[in-house]
Design a protein around this motif. Structure first.
Motif, PDB file in Angstrom:
ATOM      1  N   LEU A  26      -5.538  -7.646  10.234  1.00 47.47           N
ATOM      2  CA  LEU A  26      -4.148  -8.049   9.998  1.00 47.47           C
ATOM      3  C   LEU A  26      -3.674  -7.597   8.618  1.00 47.47           C
ATOM      4  CD1 LEU A  26      -1.634  -9.485  10.843  1.00 47.47           C
ATOM      5  CD2 LEU A  26      -2.666 -11.651  10.303  1.00 47.47           C
ATOM      6  N   VAL A  27      -4.505  -7.812   7.580  1.00 47.40           N
ATOM      7  CA  VAL A  27      -4.080  -7.445   6.240  1.00 47.40           C
ATOM      8  C   VAL A  27      -3.954  -5.933   6.113  1.00 47.40           C
ATOM      9  CG1 VAL A  27      -4.708  -7.489   3.804  1.00 47.40           C
ATOM     10  CG2 VAL A  27      -5.020  -9.523   5.191  1.00 47.40           C
ATOM     11  N   SER A  28      -4.962  -5.186   6.589  1.00 45.25           N
ATOM     12  CA  SER A  28      -4.875  -3.733   6.414  1.00 45.25           C
ATOM     13  C   SER A  28      -3.714  -3.153   7.191  1.00 45.25           C
ATOM     14  CB  SER A  28      -6.159  -3.030   6.855  1.00 45.25           C
ATOM     15  OG  SER A  28      -7.218  -3.885   6.905  1.00 45.25           O
ATOM     16  N   SER A  29      -3.497  -3.617   8.432  1.00 47.84           N
ATOM     17  CA  SER A  29      -2.403  -2.988   9.171  1.00 47.84           C
ATOM     18  C   SER A  29      -1.054  -3.420   8.605  1.00 47.84           C
ATOM     19  CB  SER A  29      -2.492  -3.248  10.676  1.00 47.84           C
ATOM     20  OG  SER A  29      -2.958  -4.507  10.946  1.00 47.84           O
ATOM     21  N   SER A  30      -0.966  -4.634   8.033  1.00 48.95           N
ATOM     22  CA  SER A  30       0.298  -5.029   7.407  1.00 48.95           C
ATOM     23  C   SER A  30       0.620  -4.127   6.230  1.00 48.95           C
ATOM     24  CB  SER A  30       0.235  -6.475   6.918  1.00 48.95           C
ATOM     25  OG  SER A  30       0.329  -7.343   7.983  1.00 48.95           O
ATOM     26  N   VAL A  31      -0.403  -3.805   5.420  1.00 47.84           N
ATOM     27  CA  VAL A  31      -0.185  -2.920   4.280  1.00 47.84           C
ATOM     28  C   VAL A  31       0.356  -1.577   4.765  1.00 47.84           C
ATOM     29  CG1 VAL A  31      -1.317  -1.608   2.467  1.00 47.84           C
ATOM     30  CG2 VAL A  31      -1.903  -3.995   2.811  1.00 47.84           C
TER      31      VAL A  31
ATOM     32  N   LYS B 140       9.635  -5.264   7.692  1.00 46.82           N
ATOM     33  CA  LYS B 140      10.909  -5.506   7.025  1.00 46.82           C
ATOM     34  C   LYS B 140      10.757  -5.862   5.563  1.00 46.82           C
ATOM     35  CE  LYS B 140      12.837  -7.285  11.273  1.00 46.82           C
ATOM     36  NZ  LYS B 140      12.411  -8.439  12.055  1.00 46.82           N
ATOM     37  N   ASN B 141       9.517  -5.966   5.070  1.00 44.79           N
ATOM     38  CA  ASN B 141       9.335  -6.455   3.715  1.00 44.79           C
ATOM     39  C   ASN B 141       8.473  -5.531   2.871  1.00 44.79           C
ATOM     40  OD1 ASN B 141      10.560  -9.300   3.471  1.00 44.79           O
ATOM     41  ND2 ASN B 141       9.591  -9.265   5.475  1.00 44.79           N
ATOM     42  N   LYS B 142       8.538  -5.766   1.551  1.00 41.61           N
ATOM     43  CA  LYS B 142       7.740  -4.959   0.625  1.00 41.61           C
ATOM     44  C   LYS B 142       6.262  -5.270   0.783  1.00 41.61           C
ATOM     45  CE  LYS B 142      11.122  -4.187  -2.992  1.00 41.61           C
ATOM     46  NZ  LYS B 142      11.989  -5.403  -3.020  1.00 41.61           N
ATOM     47  N   VAL B 143       5.429  -4.371   0.249  1.00 38.18           N
ATOM     48  CA  VAL B 143       3.991  -4.491   0.466  1.00 38.18           C
ATOM     49  C   VAL B 143       3.449  -5.830  -0.037  1.00 38.18           C
ATOM     50  CG1 VAL B 143       1.761  -3.466   0.000  1.00 38.18           C
ATOM     51  CG2 VAL B 143       3.734  -2.014   0.327  1.00 38.18           C
ATOM     52  N   GLY B 144       3.886  -6.241  -1.235  1.00 40.56           N
ATOM     53  CA  GLY B 144       3.363  -7.484  -1.801  1.00 40.56           C
ATOM     54  C   GLY B 144       3.598  -8.668  -0.894  1.00 40.56           C
ATOM     55  N   LEU B 145       4.843  -8.823  -0.429  1.00 41.92           N
ATOM     56  CA  LEU B 145       5.174  -9.934   0.453  1.00 41.92           C
ATOM     57  C   LEU B 145       4.412  -9.827   1.767  1.00 41.92           C
ATOM     58  CD1 LEU B 145       9.026 -10.491   0.126  1.00 41.92           C
ATOM     59  CD2 LEU B 145       7.185 -11.946  -0.681  1.00 41.92           C
ATOM     60  N   ALA B 146       4.312  -8.598   2.282  1.00 46.01           N
ATOM     61  CA  ALA B 146       3.625  -8.405   3.558  1.00 46.01           C
ATOM     62  C   ALA B 146       2.170  -8.834   3.453  1.00 46.01           C
ATOM     63  CB  ALA B 146       3.728  -6.951   4.002  1.00 46.01           C
TER      64      ALA B 146
END
Lengths: 212, 192
Positions: free
Chosen positions: A55-60, A127-133
């Motif tokens: 989840l974290v890697s694909s969100s990034v 829809k959001n920046k990397v940090g928030l994602a």
């Protein structure tokens, strides 16, 4: 369901996944792994961590490419990204933790179709920046792992009389074998949801009487 | 050989029921099971997609994956999704009635865990073409059976007085648990 605040900070995005929008107890997403592999605490933890990684890697990645991916093929693109990371974790587990990989079996591969992961990409990371994602993905993953652990701990204690393979009650304990078999998964999650409903209702009532 | 095929079918249908023992395809199981008729049609759509899946995964396993095993997940998903899309278009043209009955469910279940699970399990078990088809039929039938059973029970309980706290998912899960417990009885059907 998402409360719109003017300036959501990373901390908010992180915390909401753990309790207020917990993926399993509140949104009822990702049920297959939540029930299929939670027959012991250790399996639940492994599944939770594997899902966290994906989840974290694909969100990034999705968040980085959010302006490049065309709208029409976005779902396909997300799925390919997710499937890539799942393949990676599948091989990693097989190489370093073969015992756990064997226990979890095809369910590692089935992380691809966990609706929680695709849902977060579509609803948040795109829809959001990397940090928030990352904050959102981490919060959701911790919430998911927490829920899996809850179910796994209950099922292992009742069904096997142990926790993380350490016997709790000694040899005289008669285990409820049904709890580590498939029906136990349904029962454990059913009763946890019941408890969650009751708690939410109770909180609401308490707040109402306080306000009145 | 023939008894082997029957064994595969019954095992997928009852003993290792996809929904009730592997927990695959739970989202539609809990989401779309409020009416008996819808549940039955969703089940049929499931069987249909599973058959396509069996054919696709056999083709991929024979011609593509021996050369690139790391592509397994990605290729399964993409090939299954696009063939279902293709069949859907063909169906719309040649059999509008069938399309009407199954149509809206097809895209919903294409990337369902039961579908990918079927492809993975039959690969792991090393099934050939005929065995794969029989396995898909059994698994699809099992999913339909579970859906119809739950939908039937939910229709009955609509008139009864269910406590407000347990209404919804919690209730469905506990009912599913009881059905699953009943299905465990089938484990004694074959002693092989």
């Amino acid at each position: 369901m998402i409360e719109e605040t003017n300036n959501p900070t990373s901390a908010d995005e992180f915390l909401k996944g753990i309790w207020r929008e917990n993926p399993v107890f509140v949104a009822v997403l990702g049920m297959c792994p939540a029930l299929a592999v939670t027959n012991s605490a250790i399996n639940s933890l492994a599944m939770g961590l594997a899902t966290t990684f994906v989840l974290v890697s694909s969100s990034v990645l999705v968040s980085l490419f959010r302006k490049v991916i065309p709208k029409q093929v976005r779902i396909t693109a997300y799925i390919i990204i997710i499937a890539t990371f799942v393949t990676a974790i599948d091989f990693l587990l097989a190489a370093f933790f073969p015992v756990i990989h064997k226990e979890l079996g095809a369910f590692i591969a089935l992380i691809v179709v966990n609706c929680l992961i695709l849902g977060r990409q579509e609803a948040f990371a795109s829809k959001n920046k990397v940090g928030l994602a990352v904050a959102d993905a981490l919060g959701m993953s911790v919430g998911f792992t927490f829920a899996l652990l809850c179910i796994g701990i209950i099922r292992e204690i009742l069904g096997n009389g142990s926790l993380f393979n350490i016997s709790l009650f000694g040899p005289n304990f008669e285990p409820w074998v049904i709890m580590i078999l498939p029906p136990g998964g349904f029962f454990a999650l059913g009763f946890l949801l019941l408890f969650f409903n009751w708690y939410t209702e109770w909180r609401k009532k308490k707040n109402e009487t306080r306000d009145a | 050989m023939d008894t082997n095929l029957i064994w595969i079918f019954v095992s997928a249908l009852l003993i290792n029921n996809f929904t009730l023992t592997y927990f695959l395809g739970l989202c539609p199981f809990l989401g779309v099971s409020s009416r008996l008729e819808t549940a039955f049609r969703l089940g049929l759509a499931n069987i249909f997609v599973m058959l396509i899946t069996a054919i696709c995964s056999y083709a991929l396993n024979t011609w593509v994956l021996p050369f690139a095993p790391y592509l397994r997940l990605i290729s399964f998903i993409i090939v299954i999704a696009s063939s279902v899309q293709f069949v859907e278009i063909a169906l719309k043209k040649f059999s509008p009635e069938l399309f009407k009955a199954l149509g809206i469910f097809l895209p919903l279940i294409t990337t369902n865990c039961a579908i990918l699970g079927l492809a993975l399990f039959s690969t792991n078990k090393g099934y050939g073409f005929v065995e794969g088809i029989v396995y898909a039929l059994g698994a699809g039938g099992g999913v339909t059976l579970a859906l119809v059973l739950l939908a039937g029970i939910r229709e009955e309980t609509r008139l009864t007085n269910v406590p407000k706290l347990i209404e919804g998912t919690a209730f469905n899960l506990i009912v599913a648990g009881i059905i699953s417990m009943a299905f465990m009885g089938f484990a004694g059907l074959f002693s092989a």
